[in-house]
Structure formats: C-alpha cells, structure tokens
Enzyme design. Structure first.
Site, short mmCIF file in Angstrom:
data_model
loop_
_atom_site.label_atom_id
_atom_site.label_comp_id
_atom_site.label_asym_id
_atom_site.label_seq_id
_atom_site.Cartn_x
_atom_site.Cartn_y
_atom_site.Cartn_z
N ASN A 98 0.09 3.98 -4.07
CA ASN A 98 0.20 4.42 -2.68
C ASN A 98 -1.17 4.77 -2.14
OD1 ASN A 98 1.00 5.49 -0.25
ND2 ASN A 98 1.96 7.32 -1.10
N CYS A 99 -1.55 4.11 -1.05
CA CYS A 99 -2.89 4.33 -0.47
C CYS A 99 -2.82 5.03 0.87
CB CYS A 99 -3.59 3.01 -0.25
SG CYS A 99 -3.71 2.02 -1.71
N VAL A 100 -1.64 5.31 1.37
CA VAL A 100 -1.53 5.80 2.74
C VAL A 100 -0.99 7.23 2.76
CG1 VAL A 100 -0.63 5.27 5.03
CG2 VAL A 100 -1.03 3.43 3.42
N LEU A 131 0.81 -1.22 0.00
CA LEU A 131 0.00 0.00 0.00
C LEU A 131 0.85 1.28 0.00
CD1 LEU A 131 -2.94 -0.88 2.44
CD2 LEU A 131 -2.67 -1.49 0.06
#
Lengths: 426, 132
Positions: free
Chosen positions: A241-243, A209
């Site tokens: 990128n998810c964060v 992530l």
C-alpha cells in the site's frame, strides 16, 4: 501454536567492509547489499543511506518500513510467499533486529507520499523516528510502469530486510518473548471462565498501489479467513500500500501489530485471545457484503464474546468497517473499532464516511487533518519536491526556509489505525 | 454494469456501451450517480474508492446496475455520505490541483482511478469486455 521472539537490540547502523551484528551495532556492507538489490533489472540505480534517531534528517516519500527478522527454528521462513516458501509460519523461534528498520523510498507516482522526520516536531508523530533506519532509494529504468516499479520496490525492501535479518540467525538473544495460542478446544478447557476475544484485521485491498499480501496471495482475491496471531510476526502479511501515509499499515506494523501484542499480554488473565480473522476492503460492493458476512460468520463460529476490528485507509474502508461492526454485533458479539479521523482542520466535521449506532465503542488514532509545522532538516533522503504534492500538503506547503506546513496525514504512521502511534489525548 | 466516469482513460479502456462519460468534476459524477440511484439503479462500486482524497484527484468512476428497481436505501446512504465527505474535503482548497495540476500527476490520478475500477469489474460476475 507457539512462537518465541529472540530480541536482539540494535542501537546503531554503520556501513562497513563486512555485514554483521556485533554488540548492538548492525554493520552493513553497502556494495554487497546494493548488488543484491540491483539484481532486479527494473532498477537503474540504488542508493543506501542511514538515518538515526535525533539526526536532522527527513526521509520522503516513504513507501514501506520493514523490520529485519530471521527464522531460527520452526517451519518456514520470514515473509512466506516472497522470501521463503509458502510453508505455514508462526512457530519455533524467530530472531528480531529490534531498534532498526529498512525504509524504502521511490517516486512511484506523481503524488507519492509519506514523511519520516528523525528529529523535531515531525518526529513526535511517527514511531519510525525512534529507529535506526537503513534507507533504500531505488530508481527504475526509463519506461518502467508504475505497478512494476511498486512491485520491484516492495520486493527490494523485503530482500534488504531478509539480508539483514540473516545476520542475526546464530545470535543467542538475551531477551526472549513467548507467544502461544492453543487450539480452540484447548483454549476452552484452559480458560473456561474468560471472555473469548478475537481480532478482525482489515487489510487494504482496493487495487493498484492499495494492496496487501498474505503468504504471497493478493488479499483482494481471498475470502475472509483466519490466522494464528503469531503468523503475522513471521511476515505472513506484507504491505503493498503506497497511498495515505498516516493511516497505512506498513509491513513493520503487520510484524509488530499492537492489537495482537496487547491481546497476548492479557491472554489467559482476563480474556482468551482466540485468534485473528483477516478480511479485505475491496471496491466492489458485493465483495464487501461477502467479506463482512464471512467476518461475522467466523466470529459466531468461533463463539466469540468480543471482537476488536481495525481498519486501514479512508473512505471506502469506512464502509467495510461499519459493515463488519454491524454484522458482528448482530451476532451478539461485542465490538470495538479502531479507526482514524478526517474531521477537518478544525476537527469539527464528521470523522468517518460511514457510521452506525452499532459502532458505539471506538478508538481513534487521531485527526489526520490537524495542521502541523515541520522545521527544516539539514539533510533530505529521497525527493523533497514531492512535499507540495502529497496528501495533506498543498501548493506552498514547502516554505522558502525549507520548513513545511501541512496536515498530519503527510507523516508516515501518524494516525495508524492499529493504534501503533504516539498521537494521544492521554 | 453502467460506468459513470469523468476519466478519459476509463472511456478508452472499456467498450463504449458500458460507459456514460460525465463532462464535469468528481462531484458532478457523484451527483449524477445519486440521480441514478433515485431512478432505481443500485451502486455496485464504492463511490469513494481509493485512498486518494477528494481534494487531490479530479477523477472519479462509479459502477451502477443496469437494471432499475425500487429505491435502494443502502445505495442512497452510501452516495449521500460520499457527497457529504467530498464537500468536507473540498473546503480545504489545494491550489496545485484543478487546472494547475501537472500532467504527470493527472496521468497518475487517471491510472489509479481506472485501475481500481478495473479491479472492481474483475470482481463483478460478468466483467465487460476490455478493449486492452
């Protein structure tokens, strides 16, 4: 390498029987696009929605934002390694649907994050409130693991953007922007008196992530290397990128990198924009040493006078940022770093997790801990129950009246570390 | 590589010999890492890996060298900065964290921490044996 961007302005998106671009309206056949997305067996359902500037709409949790583009001429295709073969991109002509984006949303993990408000206080902090957004809500079949879901949503967004981009392949753009980078030797001959400036683009690459891909390659597995700046405009770099919503670089940011845009604007006038060095932000400290050594080596090798360094994320990447800065300065190359800050809600704390005297020229995207109050929206696309759980929110963030009190870090793109944002002291 | 962790998933993922389990908080792991740095171990992974903020995730894993030498000042500076950053974030309390965090979120936090550590181990020259 020379790339022309054909700008096709989009001022509205409508669902219709036929997908097409007519005038400045993007018409989308919902069923056709849905069927394309649902080809992936990871998904149990797919919903499409439209969010326009000024509407009382909140999109959350946002995963990625992607601008539709299509290759008109020149080698390769947009999003090489994903939607096209890995042929080198960045030359010829690419048409851009300017004024719209695909926004992907999905509750990949329990603390999934990112808000785009299309009006009100929150809209001021995200550039994506100014776009006509086609929002893709995809749910996985039961038992899908987080990493598989993330990958599927990532690819679904690229697929949707590619589908929309292709609608503009045969349109003759009224506005054409040209970007050209000569070879090193040509550049020296063309601009003998101008300072040689490079751009060190740091890519999030910590792992699950927290990933970025270059021509389909996971950036954490790559040595520091070089790109022609125009390659980024054809989707050579995409986000996984998810964060950290406020300071993650979405695919839209990579396609429209403001550092590259601004360096091109001055290229051949008061500086010689030599090229882009891409480097990673791994968690293993030996990787950091190697990657930052290589950044500095390439700056020296290219004979740069100055380098702009942008980072992505918080904490671990602060160390890469400072290592890059120190080592590049030690080669006699002047640097400017671009970052954002976690300086506490009162702004009084140390902003970065690392620092050095060499980092004496810094541009900040703003303090992500700043507290903001977002009004209730009439419509929510996605999952509002996550607001209490996202970075920068807390239990009780979601008020009884539907408004939200939270830190700025909840807003997608608010403190972007390429400088692509509206938060400014000017 | 010695792995300090308070994440049960990491303990389960790796063979026991490389894991030193810390019964305690994220901060307790950092403090233990600092103790080891003072004893001459070097940090091998970044103590603030991941973009999850220290007042969000309760889990932390840190890799240190098995061998000991003289005090490594780079490691010391990194771990001191990490503890300082942790305390800055801890000043903003998150009531839905700690014992009130829902299990699904805790599972995701454990997963992220373990995955990032696994990435680091894969980067290491001699990755330890994975149990699965």
């Amino acid at each position: 390498m020379k790339l022309e961007l054909g700008i096709i302005k989009i001022s509205d998106i409508q669902f219709a029987a036929e997908s097409k671009v007519e005038g400045s309206t993007l018409y989308v056949n919902k069923d056709e696009l849905k069927a394309l997305i649902m080809e992936d067996e990871t998904f149990a359902s797919c919903e499409l929605d439209i969010a326009r500037p000024g509407e009382s709409v909140r999109i959350t949790p946002v995963k990625d934002v992607i601008e539709p583009r299509v290759k008109v001429s020149g080698e390769g295709g947009v999003f090489p390694g994903w939607m096209a073969k890995v042929k080198t991109v960045g030359s010829g002509r690419t048409n851009v649907l300017k004024g719209c984006a695909v926004v992907t949303t999905g509750k990949i993990v329990g603390f999934q994050e990112g808000i785009i408000d299309m009006c009100g206080e929150g809209a001021k902090y995200t550039p994506f409130s100014q776009l006509n957004n086609l929002v893709l809500c995809v749910e996985p079949v039961e038992g899908t693991l987080q990493h598989a879901y993330e990958k599927a949503v990532r690819i679904a967004g690229l697929k949707a953007a590619t589908y929309l981009g292709k609608l503009a392949k045969d349109i003759e753009a009224e506005e054409v922007r040209t970007y050209e980078t000569p070879s090193i030797t040509e550049g020296i001959k063309l601009y003998p008196g101008l300072p040689r400036v490079g751009y060190v683009l740091m890519l999030q690459s910590q792992g699950l992530l927290h990933d970025t891909y270059v021509y389909g390659v996971d950036a954490k597995q790559s040595l520091t290397t070089m790109l022609y700046p125009t390659e980024t405009m054809d989707g050579a770099i995409i986000s996984g990128n998810c964060v950290s919503a406020c300071d993650k670089n979405t695919t839209y940011h990579h396609l429209n990198n403001p550092v590259i845009e601004d360096l091109y604007a001055r290229h051949g006038k008061d500086l010689n924009f030599v090229g882009v060095i891409i480097t990673n932000e791994n968690v293993y400290l030996a990787d950091k040493e190697r990657s930052s050594d290589w950044s500095a080596k390439l700056c020296e090798f290219l004979g740069l006078d100055g380098a702009i360094i942008s980072q992505e994320g918080f904490g671990n990447p602060d160390t890469d940022l400072i290592m890059n800065c120190k080592k590049i300065e030690a080669k006699g190359v002047k640097t400017v770093i671009i970052t954002d800050e976690y300086a506490g809600q009162d702004g009084a704390s140390q902003s970065l997790a690392d620092a050095d005297v060499a980092a004496n020229a810094c541009v900040t995207g703003g303090n992500a801990n700043t507290v903001i109050h977002l009004p209730k929206m009439d419509k929510v696309i996605g999952h509002i129950e996550y607001v209490d759980k996202i970075a920068g929110g807390w239990s009780g963030s979601l008020q009884e009246d539907g408004s939200i009190i939270a830190e700025l870090q909840v807003i997608t793109g608010a403190t972007n570390e390429m400088g692509f944002n509206t938060f400014s002291a000017r | 590589m010695i792995i300090l962790t308070n994440n049960p998933d990491v303990q389960n993922m790796l063979t026991d010999r490389s894991v030193c389990f810390v019964e305690g908080s994220y901060r307790d792991v950092l403090v233990r890492a600092r103790d080891m740095v003072h004893q001459g171990h070097r940090l091998l992974t970044h103590p603030l890996m991941g973009s999850l903020k220290p007042n969000e995730t309760p889990y932390r894993s840190v890799g240190l060298s098995e061998e000991k030498g003289s005090l490594d000042f780079d490691s010391l500076q990194l771990i001191e900065n990490a503890i300082e950053t942790f305390d800055k974030f801890a000043a903003v309390t998150r009531p839905d964290r700690g014992s009130n965090t829902p299990e699904r979120m805790l599972a995701d936090f454990r997963l992220i921490d373990a995955s990032l550590l696994k990435t680091a181990l894969e980067s290491a020259e001699q990755p330890p044996d994975f149990r699965r």
